[in-house]
Design an enzyme around this catalytic site. Sequence first.
Site, PDB file in Angstrom:
ATOM      1  N   PRO A 268      57.664 159.297  92.823  1.00 26.59           N
ATOM      2  CA  PRO A 268      58.123 158.704  94.076  1.00 26.59           C
ATOM      3  C   PRO A 268      58.319 157.198  93.926  1.00 26.59           C
ATOM      4  O   PRO A 268      57.467 156.502  93.377  1.00 26.59           O
ATOM      5  CB  PRO A 268      56.985 159.034  95.049  1.00 26.59           C
ATOM      6  CG  PRO A 268      56.344 160.259  94.477  1.00 26.59           C
ATOM      7  CD  PRO A 268      56.444 160.092  92.985  1.00 26.59           C
ATOM      8  N   GLU A 269      59.466 156.716  94.405  1.00 26.97           N
ATOM      9  CA  GLU A 269      59.774 155.296  94.353  1.00 26.97           C
ATOM     10  C   GLU A 269      59.685 154.731  95.768  1.00 26.97           C
ATOM     11  O   GLU A 269      59.199 155.400  96.678  1.00 26.97           O
ATOM     12  CB  GLU A 269      61.142 155.092  93.702  1.00 26.97           C
ATOM     13  CG  GLU A 269      61.186 155.660  92.276  1.00 26.97           C
ATOM     14  CD  GLU A 269      62.527 155.472  91.577  1.00 26.97           C
ATOM     15  OE1 GLU A 269      63.284 154.558  91.956  1.00 26.97           O
ATOM     16  OE2 GLU A 269      62.825 156.247  90.651  1.00 26.97           O
TER      17      GLU A 269
ATOM     18  N   LYS B 190      54.749 150.588  95.815  1.00 29.24           N
ATOM     19  CA  LYS B 190      54.651 152.048  95.925  1.00 29.24           C
ATOM     20  C   LYS B 190      53.281 152.495  96.428  1.00 29.24           C
ATOM     21  O   LYS B 190      52.929 153.670  96.306  1.00 29.24           O
ATOM     22  CB  LYS B 190      54.938 152.688  94.562  1.00 29.24           C
ATOM     23  CG  LYS B 190      56.330 152.385  94.022  1.00 29.24           C
ATOM     24  CD  LYS B 190      56.536 153.017  92.653  1.00 29.24           C
ATOM     25  CE  LYS B 190      57.849 152.591  92.028  1.00 29.24           C
ATOM     26  NZ  LYS B 190      58.037 153.172  90.682  1.00 29.24           N
TER      27      LYS B 190
ATOM     28  N   ARG C 236      62.516 156.108  79.129  1.00 24.44           N
ATOM     29  CA  ARG C 236      62.974 156.569  80.442  1.00 24.44           C
ATOM     30  C   ARG C 236      64.463 156.843  80.375  1.00 24.44           C
ATOM     31  O   ARG C 236      65.236 156.061  79.816  1.00 24.44           O
ATOM     32  CB  ARG C 236      62.696 155.513  81.526  1.00 24.44           C
ATOM     33  CG  ARG C 236      61.247 155.092  81.641  1.00 24.44           C
ATOM     34  CD  ARG C 236      60.336 156.233  82.070  1.00 24.44           C
ATOM     35  NE  ARG C 236      60.670 156.728  83.396  1.00 24.44           N
ATOM     36  CZ  ARG C 236      60.254 156.178  84.533  1.00 24.44           C
ATOM     37  NH1 ARG C 236      59.503 155.086  84.505  1.00 24.44           N
ATOM     38  NH2 ARG C 236      60.577 156.709  85.693  1.00 24.44           N
TER      39      ARG C 236
END
Length: 269
Positions: free
Chosen positions: A2-3, A57, A259
């Site tokens: 989750p960002e 976050k 990534r």
Amino acid sequence: MPELPEVETSRRGIEPHLVGATILHAHIRNGRLRWPVSDEIYRLSDTPVLSVQRRAKYLLLELPDGWIIIHLGMSGSLRILPEALPAEKHDHVDLVMSNGKILRYTDPRRFGAWLWTKELEGHNVLAHLGPEPLSGEFNGEYLQQKCAKKKTAIKPWLMDNKLVVGVGNIYASESLFAAGIHPDRLASSLSTEECDLLARVIKAVLLRSIEQGGTTLKDFLQSDGKPGYFAQELQVYGRKGEPCRVCGTPIVATKHAQRATFYCRHCQK
């Protein structure tokens, strides 16, 4: 993971059910998360919730004597549920509220966190964070100053919380596409105009995702159990080999610092 949009979506979803209500008690089924659930959370009893905030976050629950700091990790989500709903395998933490609701934390990979602190200022997970991307502090001038001497690719630099918080893999890829900037470009090579555009685009992409309830690719759910719908609007992320929605060129996938990075060779220079 989750960002910022997913965490902000969670904050907006749980806030109306928590603020003004009282935590009757916490039910910790499995406290072995990224860091052990703080002892103070186990001992919560008849504790009112004063506010629900967000920094980067992290979700921040303000209580009279301190704060609960929640991080969703790689696969966590928060839902508001009826008190009687049975827990399932990956439901690790419940806050049982005075209004008959439960705040339930679900995390299959257990890489999130539930921490306690008396004071937010100086806490080690919050102490060295950059500005919020939706704040006035984050703008083209700031971005140019931070990029001017940075001899690293712009994509991983955008994902560095010391530069700006909450811009993770999805939104870095999407923002660079919207700005027409190749992810391999050195940060120091960006012009004044490109920095200004990129700062504005990051804000626009994040705000649009928040409007859509965030991006659900696998585990993330909104507080009502629904997925986030921004995944339907992704231009490059997760679309390797598919045609660019602008020019038709196949989307390329590479890796930066382990990534995945997605971009269009034609649209991004």
